[in-house]
Design a protein around this motif. Structure first.
Motif, PDB file in Angstrom:
ATOM      1  N   LEU A  66       0.848  -1.133   0.003  1.00  0.00           N
ATOM      2  CA  LEU A  66       0.177  -0.097  -0.005  1.00  0.00           C
ATOM      3  C   LEU A  66       0.963   1.401  -0.007  1.00  0.00           C
ATOM      4  O   LEU A  66       0.810   2.232  -0.679  1.00  0.00           O
ATOM      5  CB  LEU A  66      -0.992   0.027   1.193  1.00  0.00           C
ATOM      6  CG  LEU A  66      -2.154   0.860   1.022  1.00  0.00           C
ATOM      7  CD1 LEU A  66      -3.161   0.382   0.378  1.00  0.00           C
ATOM      8  CD2 LEU A  66      -2.877   0.761   2.361  1.00  0.00           C
ATOM      9  N   ILE A  67       1.939   1.099   0.694  1.00  0.00           N
ATOM     10  CA  ILE A  67       2.544   2.319   0.844  1.00  0.00           C
ATOM     11  C   ILE A  67       3.491   2.703  -0.419  1.00  0.00           C
ATOM     12  O   ILE A  67       3.719   3.780  -0.959  1.00  0.00           O
ATOM     13  CB  ILE A  67       3.563   2.574   1.993  1.00  0.00           C
ATOM     14  CG1 ILE A  67       3.896   3.773   2.605  1.00  0.00           C
ATOM     15  CG2 ILE A  67       4.772   1.710   2.087  1.00  0.00           C
ATOM     16  CD1 ILE A  67       3.838   4.454   3.892  1.00  0.00           C
ATOM     17  N   LEU A  68       3.574   1.575  -0.785  1.00  0.00           N
ATOM     18  CA  LEU A  68       4.598   1.774  -2.350  1.00  0.00           C
ATOM     19  C   LEU A  68       3.633   2.169  -3.464  1.00  0.00           C
ATOM     20  O   LEU A  68       3.897   3.018  -4.199  1.00  0.00           O
ATOM     21  CB  LEU A  68       5.228   0.238  -2.472  1.00  0.00           C
ATOM     22  CG  LEU A  68       6.518  -0.099  -1.924  1.00  0.00           C
ATOM     23  CD1 LEU A  68       7.152  -1.309  -1.804  1.00  0.00           C
ATOM     24  CD2 LEU A  68       7.736   1.070  -2.376  1.00  0.00           C
ATOM     25  N   LEU A  69       2.494   1.650  -3.253  1.00  0.00           N
ATOM     26  CA  LEU A  69       1.321   2.101  -4.220  1.00  0.00           C
ATOM     27  C   LEU A  69       1.115   3.855  -4.230  1.00  0.00           C
ATOM     28  O   LEU A  69       1.343   4.449  -5.024  1.00  0.00           O
ATOM     29  CB  LEU A  69       0.039   1.462  -3.983  1.00  0.00           C
ATOM     30  CG  LEU A  69      -0.939   1.673  -5.059  1.00  0.00           C
ATOM     31  CD1 LEU A  69      -0.639   1.045  -6.460  1.00  0.00           C
ATOM     32  CD2 LEU A  69      -2.395   1.123  -4.569  1.00  0.00           C
ATOM     33  N   ALA A  70       1.180   4.312  -2.779  1.00  0.00           N
ATOM     34  CA  ALA A  70       0.767   5.667  -2.646  1.00  0.00           C
ATOM     35  C   ALA A  70       2.204   6.414  -3.194  1.00  0.00           C
ATOM     36  O   ALA A  70       1.935   7.430  -3.977  1.00  0.00           O
ATOM     37  CB  ALA A  70       0.746   5.875  -1.164  1.00  0.00           C
ATOM     38  N   THR A  71       3.283   5.963  -2.994  1.00  0.00           N
ATOM     39  CA  THR A  71       4.715   6.418  -3.517  1.00  0.00           C
ATOM     40  C   THR A  71       4.489   6.308  -4.958  1.00  0.00           C
ATOM     41  O   THR A  71       4.832   7.443  -5.681  1.00  0.00           O
ATOM     42  CB  THR A  71       5.905   5.483  -3.185  1.00  0.00           C
ATOM     43  OG1 THR A  71       5.664   5.368  -1.649  1.00  0.00           O
ATOM     44  CG2 THR A  71       7.105   6.381  -3.279  1.00  0.00           C
ATOM     45  N   TYR A  72       4.132   5.297  -5.665  1.00  0.00           N
ATOM     46  CA  TYR A  72       4.211   5.124  -7.079  1.00  0.00           C
ATOM     47  C   TYR A  72       3.136   6.435  -7.628  1.00  0.00           C
ATOM     48  O   TYR A  72       3.508   7.075  -8.676  1.00  0.00           O
ATOM     49  CB  TYR A  72       3.777   3.770  -7.458  1.00  0.00           C
ATOM     50  CG  TYR A  72       3.098   3.746  -8.994  1.00  0.00           C
ATOM     51  CD1 TYR A  72       4.112   3.654 -10.001  1.00  0.00           C
ATOM     52  CD2 TYR A  72       1.735   3.972  -9.366  1.00  0.00           C
ATOM     53  CE1 TYR A  72       3.973   3.740 -11.336  1.00  0.00           C
ATOM     54  CE2 TYR A  72       1.594   3.688 -10.731  1.00  0.00           C
ATOM     55  CZ  TYR A  72       2.595   3.998 -11.949  1.00  0.00           C
ATOM     56  OH  TYR A  72       2.233   3.922 -13.188  1.00  0.00           O
ATOM     57  N   LEU A  73       2.137   6.482  -7.160  1.00  0.00           N
ATOM     58  CA  LEU A  73       1.058   7.434  -7.656  1.00  0.00           C
ATOM     59  C   LEU A  73       1.550   8.792  -7.367  1.00  0.00           C
ATOM     60  O   LEU A  73       1.440   9.633  -8.346  1.00  0.00           O
ATOM     61  CB  LEU A  73      -0.425   7.389  -6.837  1.00  0.00           C
ATOM     62  CG  LEU A  73      -0.923   5.953  -7.115  1.00  0.00           C
ATOM     63  CD1 LEU A  73      -2.213   5.681  -6.147  1.00  0.00           C
ATOM     64  CD2 LEU A  73      -1.527   5.840  -8.397  1.00  0.00           C
ATOM     65  N   ILE A  74       2.517   9.296  -6.449  1.00  0.00           N
ATOM     66  CA  ILE A  74       2.937  10.603  -6.347  1.00  0.00           C
ATOM     67  C   ILE A  74       4.169  10.814  -7.363  1.00  0.00           C
ATOM     68  O   ILE A  74       4.178  11.700  -8.171  1.00  0.00           O
ATOM     69  CB  ILE A  74       3.450  10.868  -4.945  1.00  0.00           C
ATOM     70  CG1 ILE A  74       2.299  10.805  -3.960  1.00  0.00           C
ATOM     71  CG2 ILE A  74       4.031  12.120  -4.863  1.00  0.00           C
ATOM     72  CD1 ILE A  74       2.730  10.545  -2.531  1.00  0.00           C
ATOM     73  N   ILE A  75       4.917   9.605  -7.281  1.00  0.00           N
ATOM     74  CA  ILE A  75       6.057   9.845  -8.220  1.00  0.00           C
ATOM     75  C   ILE A  75       5.672   9.898  -9.810  1.00  0.00           C
ATOM     76  O   ILE A  75       6.357  10.690 -10.549  1.00  0.00           O
ATOM     77  CB  ILE A  75       6.919   8.636  -8.088  1.00  0.00           C
ATOM     78  CG1 ILE A  75       7.772   8.763  -6.659  1.00  0.00           C
ATOM     79  CG2 ILE A  75       8.221   8.661  -8.957  1.00  0.00           C
ATOM     80  CD1 ILE A  75       8.797   9.674  -6.611  1.00  0.00           C
ATOM     81  N   GLU A  76       4.662   9.193  -9.993  1.00  0.00           N
ATOM     82  CA  GLU A  76       4.409   9.070 -11.358  1.00  0.00           C
ATOM     83  C   GLU A  76       3.884  10.443 -12.097  1.00  0.00           C
ATOM     84  O   GLU A  76       4.106  10.704 -13.156  1.00  0.00           O
ATOM     85  CB  GLU A  76       3.107   8.119 -11.388  1.00  0.00           C
ATOM     86  CG  GLU A  76       2.292   8.159 -12.763  1.00  0.00           C
ATOM     87  CD  GLU A  76       1.122   7.564 -12.564  1.00  0.00           C
ATOM     88  OE1 GLU A  76       0.519   6.766 -13.095  1.00  0.00           O
ATOM     89  OE2 GLU A  76       0.266   8.324 -11.687  1.00  0.00           O
ATOM     90  N   ASN A  77       3.274  11.242 -10.990  1.00  0.00           N
ATOM     91  CA  ASN A  77       2.999  12.629 -11.393  1.00  0.00           C
ATOM     92  C   ASN A  77       4.003  13.559 -11.702  1.00  0.00           C
ATOM     93  O   ASN A  77       3.774  14.810 -12.123  1.00  0.00           O
ATOM     94  CB  ASN A  77       1.733  13.146 -10.373  1.00  0.00           C
ATOM     95  CG  ASN A  77       0.597  12.668 -10.682  1.00  0.00           C
ATOM     96  OD1 ASN A  77       0.050  12.780 -11.667  1.00  0.00           O
ATOM     97  ND2 ASN A  77       0.100  12.116  -9.627  1.00  0.00           N
ATOM     98  N   GLY A  78       5.189  13.070 -11.667  1.00  0.00           N
ATOM     99  CA  GLY A  78       6.278  14.111 -12.197  1.00  0.00           C
ATOM    100  C   GLY A  78       6.742  14.829 -10.622  1.00  0.00           C
ATOM    101  O   GLY A  78       6.480  14.693  -9.492  1.00  0.00           O
ATOM    102  N   VAL A  79       7.747  15.710 -11.057  1.00  0.00           N
ATOM    103  CA  VAL A  79       8.556  16.391 -10.166  1.00  0.00           C
ATOM    104  C   VAL A  79       7.843  17.537  -9.360  1.00  0.00           C
ATOM    105  O   VAL A  79       7.713  17.577  -8.203  1.00  0.00           O
ATOM    106  CB  VAL A  79       9.999  17.065 -10.601  1.00  0.00           C
ATOM    107  CG1 VAL A  79      10.788  17.842  -9.824  1.00  0.00           C
ATOM    108  CG2 VAL A  79      10.716  16.029 -11.047  1.00  0.00           C
ATOM    109  N   ARG A  80       7.207  18.358 -10.315  1.00  0.00           N
ATOM    110  CA  ARG A  80       6.359  19.378  -9.595  1.00  0.00           C
ATOM    111  C   ARG A  80       5.004  18.862  -9.080  1.00  0.00           C
ATOM    112  O   ARG A  80       4.756  19.244  -8.015  1.00  0.00           O
ATOM    113  CB  ARG A  80       6.246  20.393 -10.550  1.00  0.00           C
ATOM    114  CG  ARG A  80       7.230  21.576 -10.658  1.00  0.00           C
ATOM    115  CD  ARG A  80       6.719  22.750 -11.623  1.00  0.00           C
ATOM    116  NE  ARG A  80       8.050  23.327 -12.134  1.00  0.00           N
ATOM    117  CZ  ARG A  80       8.107  24.755 -12.658  1.00  0.00           C
ATOM    118  NH1 ARG A  80       6.977  25.174 -12.788  1.00  0.00           N
ATOM    119  NH2 ARG A  80       9.069  25.087 -13.103  1.00  0.00           N
TER     120      ARG A  80
END
Ligand code: PHE
Length: 454
Positions: free
Chosen positions: A151-165
């Protein structure tokens, strides 16, 4: 052209909050208090400040310089500056360290989520034996911790996928202030407990007789870990800084934020622990075994307050873990994206899947697979040892030598002073002196100490 297209943080505040998000993590809230508890409280803190100033901040500036100069992932940034010499291997090692750490960091971050949930449904209430068994049963369970890691890796993925800004910067701007406010609320509640002043005294009144070489080396190691140094994170984030970012000033601000958060975590834990007569030196189990008991007993008269504080505390711990995990994830994502020439989304997906696989192995190694050991360590402990005690000091040491002795000083100075547009030229010489001599020697000591050689 490629340079113009490279993503970057949109504001100074974004730079500070994202990088502080990487630095502020389990290390501040979980590791710092028990290290301080075991190493004499106020004395440890005094030495720690000294270590942040003389070691942590200069090392952070060095990584900033490499990342911003390279405008690329950690491996490529080192490669550019090294001119193809074997020094470039440090960058690859940094990426590998970041990747390995992210898997087991995700497991512990997952534990924090479980504790938010357990607090919420009232399962963290019971006598000390119950809490201890709860943690042991949970961490050894084959399914539950794996689920939370996922779950926490999924949350990380969803944030990272959206890019730097839109991903990293936005999430950090939201989570870091929230974390800070939650922390302040809990500090106030904890310091107001009867008997809490003893905890405050322990944190602020140094007893110089407790000063030993071991305390010094423990503080050095902690400052390094806490500032996310030598894992590629700082370097990767710096590649998203603008040419106007003042590297030395930013590193100092981040060092201060990181320290203040650690101190505030101490101000939650020590007053609460002392108010119920628990010694806060119990080591890694402090947060998952001692603390639920402490919260329960300390706020026993007002059970609802204990209930709320427990939820808030684990929620803030999860947030701190998540922003650090994001930075660890970004190291590998940026690496794969640029080295394989693939899309960010795909790179992030690959990293997430690999982390889930390794995280699962780490988690299972504490339970059903605990008999599979290498060098008498479970996979979890092995990861911790290899990354924290071997790779981290090696990468840190080599980075200092690289910047201090190999990279032309003109390049380093141009980055430090933003091509001469910033004042503080004399600070540059102080910085170079630290990176050339003081930091490598200190890191060497930590390394030998960790290996039990001194
Ligand atoms: N600095 C983080 C902490 O205090 C740990 C960390 C290390 C995170 C390295 C990212 C990279 O918890």
């Amino acid at each position: 052209m490629a340079k113009l297209e490279r993503a970057n943080f949109g504001s100074k505040l974004g730079v500070i909050l994202a990088t502080a998000g990487s630095a502020v993590g389990l290390g501040n809230i979980w590791r710092f208090p028990y290290m301080a508890g075991q190493n004499g409280g106020a004395v440890f803190i005094l030495i720690y400040i000294f270590c942040v100033l003389l070691l942590g901040i200069p090392c952070m500036i060095s990584e900033f310089i490499i990342g911003r100069h390279g405008q690329a992932n950690t491996a490529r940034s080192f490669r550019k500056l090294s001119g193809g010499t074997p020094w470039m291997l440090i960058g690859y090692m940094g990426v590998l360290t970041g990747f390995l750490i992210s898997s087991y960091y995700a497991v512990v971050s997952g534990w924090c989520l479980e504790y938010v949930w357990a607090s919420l449904i009232g399962k963290l209430q019971g006598d000390p034996d119950y809490i201890k068994t709860y943690f042991e049963t949970f961490s050894q369970d084959p399914i539950k911790p794996v689920f939370w890691t996922f779950l926490i890796l999924l949350a990380t993925y969803l944030i990272i996928e959206n890019g730097v800004r839109d991903g990293i910067e936005r999430a950090s701007k939201l989570m870091m202030p929230t974390l800070f406010i939650l922390l302040l609320v809990i500090v106030v509640a904890s310091c107001m407990l009867p008997g809490g002043e003893k905890g405050i005294e322990f944190l602020f009144k140094p007893d110089m007789s407790k000063f030993t070489g071991d305390v010094f080396l423990a503080a050095l190691g902690q400052s390094f870990y806490s500032m996310s140094i030598a894992m590629g994170c700082i370097c990767t984030y710096a590649s998203y800084f603008s040419k106007e970012t003042n590297l030395a000033k930013s590193a100092t601000q981040i060092g201060v934020i990181d320290f203040v958060v650690a101190l505030l975590a101490g101000l939650v834990i020590f007053p609460a622990a002392f108010s119920v007569g628990v010694n806060p030196d119990s080591g890694p189990s402090l947060i998952f075994i001692t603390l639920p008991n402490v919260f329960q007993q300390a706020f026993g008269d007002l059970a609802i307050l204990g209930y709320i504080i427990s939820i808030l505390f684990y929620a803030l711990l999860s947030m701190a873990a998540l922003t650090s995990l994001m930075s660890l994830h970004e190291v590998s994502t940026a690496f794969l994206e640029e080295e394989l020439g693939t899309t960010r989304k795909r790179a992030a997906m690959m990293v997430t899947i690999a982390c889930i696989a390794l995280g699962t192995i780490c988690s299972l190694s504490l339970g059903p697979w605990s008999h599979h050991q290498l060098f008498r360590m479970t996979v979890f402990d092995l990861f911790d040892f290899v990354t924290g005690q071997l790779f981290l000091p090696i990468v840190g040491f080599l980075t200092c030598i690289f910047i201090g002795w190999f990279v032309p000083h003109k390049i380093v100075k141009d980055e430090f002073t933003n091509n001469g547009t910033l004042r503080g030229g004399s600070m540059f010489y102080f910085y170079i002196f630290l990176v050339k001599y003081v930091c490598p020697v200190c890191i060497l000591f930590i390394f030998l100490h960790q290996l039990g050689l001194i």
